[in-house]
Design a protein around this motif. Structure first.
Motif, PDB file in Angstrom:
ATOM      1  N   GLU A  19      -0.027  -8.783   5.677  1.00 45.28           N
ATOM      2  CA  GLU A  19      -1.094  -8.949   6.659  1.00 45.28           C
ATOM      3  C   GLU A  19      -1.792  -7.624   6.929  1.00 45.28           C
ATOM      4  O   GLU A  19      -3.014  -7.573   7.052  1.00 45.28           O
ATOM      5  CB  GLU A  19      -0.520  -9.525   7.957  1.00 45.28           C
ATOM      6  N   ALA A  22      -4.032  -6.808   4.013  1.00 50.63           N
ATOM      7  CA  ALA A  22      -5.183  -7.704   3.965  1.00 50.63           C
ATOM      8  C   ALA A  22      -6.234  -7.278   4.989  1.00 50.63           C
ATOM      9  O   ALA A  22      -7.436  -7.284   4.699  1.00 50.63           O
ATOM     10  CB  ALA A  22      -4.748  -9.137   4.208  1.00 50.63           C
ATOM     11  N   THR A  23      -5.801  -6.877   6.189  1.00 52.88           N
ATOM     12  CA  THR A  23      -6.770  -6.445   7.200  1.00 52.88           C
ATOM     13  C   THR A  23      -7.390  -5.105   6.824  1.00 52.88           C
ATOM     14  O   THR A  23      -8.553  -4.858   7.103  1.00 52.88           O
ATOM     15  CB  THR A  23      -6.113  -6.337   8.596  1.00 52.88           C
ATOM     16  N   GLN A  26     -10.179  -5.674   4.342  1.00 44.92           N
ATOM     17  CA  GLN A  26     -11.356  -6.343   4.868  1.00 44.92           C
ATOM     18  C   GLN A  26     -12.292  -5.397   5.605  1.00 44.92           C
ATOM     19  O   GLN A  26     -13.441  -5.731   5.828  1.00 44.92           O
ATOM     20  CB  GLN A  26     -10.935  -7.472   5.817  1.00 44.92           C
TER      21      GLN A  26
END
Length: 87
Positions: A19, A22-23, A26
């Motif tokens: 997680e 992934a952040t 982004q």
């Protein structure tokens, strides 16, 4: 003997790291590379005198190489290396 799920509490450390990555992926990249060339450098690049002199020198060395008259001075090279590394 009965084994209970003590201490696990449903936490998955691998899921957290996925997680986080992934952040991080982004987030938009706002930094840009920028190159600025001074007007003096542009003048030097566009100067015909420098390119003509360089072409003449290269041509003279080519003709000396082809005729076999180009000689290398090892003492001058050695002194240049010594001076370079002393500085």
């Amino acid at each position: 003997m009965k084994i209970n799920n003590l201490g696990s509490m449903g936490v998955n450390p691998y899921k957290r790291s996925l997680e986080k990555s992934a952040t991080a992926a982004q987030k938009p990249q706002t930094k840009e590379d920028k190159v600025e060339i001074s007007s003096k450098a542009i003048d030097l690049q566009q100067s015909n005198e420098v390119t003509k002199a360089r072409q003449e020198k290269v041509q003279a060395i080519k003709t000396q190489l082809e005729s076999g008259t180009y000689t290398i001075d090892p003492k001058a090279i050695a002194t240049g290396l010594v001076n370079f590394y002393k500085k």
